[in-house]
Design a protein around this motif. Sequence first.
Motif, PDB file in Angstrom:
ATOM      1  N   ALA A   1      -4.708 -11.845  21.085  1.00  0.00           N
ATOM      2  CA  ALA A   1      -5.335 -13.085  21.522  1.00  0.00           C
ATOM      3  C   ALA A   1      -6.273 -13.579  20.432  1.00  0.00           C
ATOM      4  N   THR A   2      -6.340 -14.881  20.287  1.00  0.00           N
ATOM      5  CA  THR A   2      -7.296 -15.503  19.379  1.00  0.00           C
ATOM      6  C   THR A   2      -8.347 -16.234  20.208  1.00  0.00           C
ATOM      7  N   ILE A   3      -9.603 -16.004  19.883  1.00  0.00           N
ATOM      8  CA  ILE A   3     -10.707 -16.717  20.542  1.00  0.00           C
ATOM      9  C   ILE A   3     -11.282 -17.688  19.531  1.00  0.00           C
ATOM     10  N   VAL A   4     -11.134 -18.967  19.794  1.00  0.00           N
ATOM     11  CA  VAL A   4     -11.621 -20.007  18.895  1.00  0.00           C
ATOM     12  C   VAL A   4     -12.975 -20.494  19.403  1.00  0.00           C
TER      13      VAL A   4
ATOM     14  N   ARG B   1     -14.229 -10.952  25.675  1.00  0.00           N
ATOM     15  CA  ARG B   1     -13.756  -9.931  24.739  1.00  0.00           C
ATOM     16  C   ARG B   1     -13.633  -8.577  25.427  1.00  0.00           C
ATOM     17  N   SER B   2     -14.598  -8.241  26.257  1.00  0.00           N
ATOM     18  CA  SER B   2     -14.567  -6.954  26.970  1.00  0.00           C
ATOM     19  C   SER B   2     -13.374  -6.875  27.911  1.00  0.00           C
ATOM     20  N   ILE B   3     -13.102  -7.972  28.604  1.00  0.00           N
ATOM     21  CA  ILE B   3     -11.969  -8.005  29.533  1.00  0.00           C
ATOM     22  C   ILE B   3     -10.654  -7.843  28.783  1.00  0.00           C
ATOM     23  N   LEU B   4     -10.520  -8.525  27.662  1.00  0.00           N
ATOM     24  CA  LEU B   4      -9.293  -8.426  26.874  1.00  0.00           C
ATOM     25  C   LEU B   4      -9.072  -7.000  26.382  1.00  0.00           C
TER      26      LEU B   4
ATOM     27  N   VAL C   1      -5.578  -5.903  25.162  1.00  0.00           N
ATOM     28  CA  VAL C   1      -5.216  -7.061  24.361  1.00  0.00           C
ATOM     29  C   VAL C   1      -6.154  -7.116  23.165  1.00  0.00           C
ATOM     30  N   GLU C   2      -5.604  -6.988  21.983  1.00  0.00           N
ATOM     31  CA  GLU C   2      -6.413  -7.072  20.771  1.00  0.00           C
ATOM     32  C   GLU C   2      -6.848  -8.525  20.572  1.00  0.00           C
ATOM     33  N   CYS C   3      -8.086  -8.747  20.170  1.00  0.00           N
ATOM     34  CA  CYS C   3      -8.542 -10.123  19.992  1.00  0.00           C
ATOM     35  C   CYS C   3      -9.194 -10.332  18.626  1.00  0.00           C
TER      36      CYS C   3
ATOM     37  N   ARG D   1      -6.452 -11.870  33.795  1.00  0.00           N
ATOM     38  CA  ARG D   1      -5.340 -10.976  34.147  1.00  0.00           C
ATOM     39  C   ARG D   1      -4.148 -11.784  34.671  1.00  0.00           C
ATOM     40  N   SER D   2      -4.426 -12.789  35.475  1.00  0.00           N
ATOM     41  CA  SER D   2      -3.348 -13.631  36.017  1.00  0.00           C
ATOM     42  C   SER D   2      -2.628 -14.384  34.908  1.00  0.00           C
ATOM     43  N   ILE D   3      -3.396 -14.938  33.969  1.00  0.00           N
ATOM     44  CA  ILE D   3      -2.797 -15.709  32.870  1.00  0.00           C
ATOM     45  C   ILE D   3      -1.945 -14.818  31.987  1.00  0.00           C
TER      46      ILE D   3
END
Length: 235
Positions: free
Chosen positions: A8-11, A27-30, A35-37, A123-125
């Motif tokens: 995942a990318t966080i912009v 970030r913690s949830i990912l 999921v690497e971010c 989680r849903s997404i």
Amino acid sequence: MGKAARLATIVTAQQTVKEQSNLYYLRSILLMLEVECVFSLNLDMAIEQVSDDNIHDVVFIDMVGVKWNEYIPASISALAKRNSIVLVNVKETAVSERSALLAGIKGVIYDTDTPDVQLKSIRSIIDGELWFRRNIISSTFSELLSEHLQTKNITPAAEIDETQYNLTKREKTIIKLIAEGAQNKEIANKLHISDHTVKTHLYSAFKKTKSRNRIELLNWARQFFPDALTRYHTN
């Protein structure tokens, strides 16, 4: 969902992620969801990079100080056709959820959402679902369906043979419930089946209609199957 590597990318324009902030929880949830971010400080550069490598499962766009309450930028709509886009840290009225949904964005997460709501939404997404207010999904689909029926009345099209798609009664029911804004768990409870069974029916509908995601499936239903969806909305 499989254990394949996810990214995942966080912009965000924020230089640092403060503890207890929404981005900190994101970030913690990912990480908890394996999921690497990575972070990007420039939206335009991130769009170019994501478009080039096309390996990012999800792109989260930090909406602090950003307003898209009338329309979604064309560059974002184009990116949403290839990647899962989620808007986070959204202030009330700063984004038109209807426009975001029509642009192919997968979800809108508000800055007032609690950590448990953020966890549920992310989680849903990641699991392939949409995350919008239920009334937005329902009303948007209803409007599109109404527009389609009006166009159909003005310009008659060739009759469509339902059997060519081979959708089952249950698959049509699930598509109808998705159009009303229901999530997988809600569908499972309503139809008295398991989450896994819902996903099985949904993936089968994807394959039969050649849809890659829920938005494409709903768009397909709007164009080709409105009458059947209404007729088969039963248990």
